[in-house]
Design an enzyme around this catalytic site. Structure first.
Site, PDB file in Angstrom:
ATOM      1  N   CYS A 202      14.630   1.792   7.036  1.00 38.56           N
ATOM      2  CA  CYS A 202      15.395   2.900   7.611  1.00 38.56           C
ATOM      3  C   CYS A 202      15.383   4.093   6.662  1.00 38.56           C
ATOM      4  CB  CYS A 202      16.831   2.476   7.903  1.00 38.56           C
ATOM      5  SG  CYS A 202      16.964   0.847   8.661  1.00 38.56           S
TER       6      CYS A 202
ATOM      7  N   CYS B 190      11.838  -0.389  16.004  1.00 35.52           N
ATOM      8  CA  CYS B 190      13.267  -0.457  16.334  1.00 35.52           C
ATOM      9  C   CYS B 190      13.652   0.614  17.344  1.00 35.52           C
ATOM     10  CB  CYS B 190      14.124  -0.332  15.073  1.00 35.52           C
ATOM     11  SG  CYS B 190      13.924   1.247  14.246  1.00 35.52           S
TER      12      CYS B 190
HETATM   13 FE1  FES Z   1      15.549   1.430  12.910  1.00 38.20          FE
HETATM   14 FE2  FES Z   1      17.238   1.325  10.949  1.00 38.20          FE
HETATM   15  S1  FES Z   1      16.851  -0.203  12.421  1.00 38.20           S
HETATM   16  S2  FES Z   1      15.837   2.874  11.381  1.00 38.20           S
END
Ligand code: FES
Length: 146
Positions: free
Chosen positions: A103, A34
């Protein structure tokens, strides 16, 4: 997607944002998938975490979990600090949606990375602490993002 009130509160009013200049340990962990990055600073004296701060370049859940994780670790001994897993952080936030669980792993790893850094700087071994990863994608026990 449903976020608990606590998650929203810690996202909107994150605690412990910033850095500690003379930190005893600093840990940075990212998630290449991400692109989010979390940096945790710890001030440790007499085996107690006296202060904790963070900077997170990441999603709302990453901000909320770093806020909660730094709140939880303050005042703890190093051994108690090791028990702050991503599950503990999530429970303290009244849960996270399944696709946001990873996360909270970023928060756990960032705490561990800062403790690891502290141990390295002081030439000590923290029992039960394994060398943290730089990218949580390297951890296989973390659920994949959907
Ligand atoms: Fe990357 Fe939450 S989407 S840490």
């Amino acid at each position: 997607m449903q976020y608990s009130e606590k998650v929203m509160d810690h996202f909107m009013n994150p605690r412990n944002v910033g850095e500690i200049e003379d930190a005893s340990g600093v840990g940075t962990v990212g998630n290449a998938k991400c692109g989010d990055i979390m940096k945790v600073y710890l001030k440790i004296e007499d085996n107690i975490v006296k202060d904790a701060k963070f900077k997170t370049f990441g999603c709302g859940a990453a901000v909320a979990t770093s806020s909660m994780a730094t709140e939880l670790i303050k005042g703890k001994t190093i051994q108690e600090a090791l028990k702050i897993t991503n599950k503990v952080v999530m429970e303290a936030l009244d849960g996270l949606p399944p696709i946001k669980v990873h996360c909270s792993c970023l928060a756990e790893e960032a705490l561990h990375a800062a403790l690891w850094d502290y141990a390295q700087k002081n030439g000590i071994v923290i029992e039960g602490l394994e060398q943290p990863v730089n990218d949580i994608g390297e951890r296989e026990d973390i659920p994949e993002e959907e």
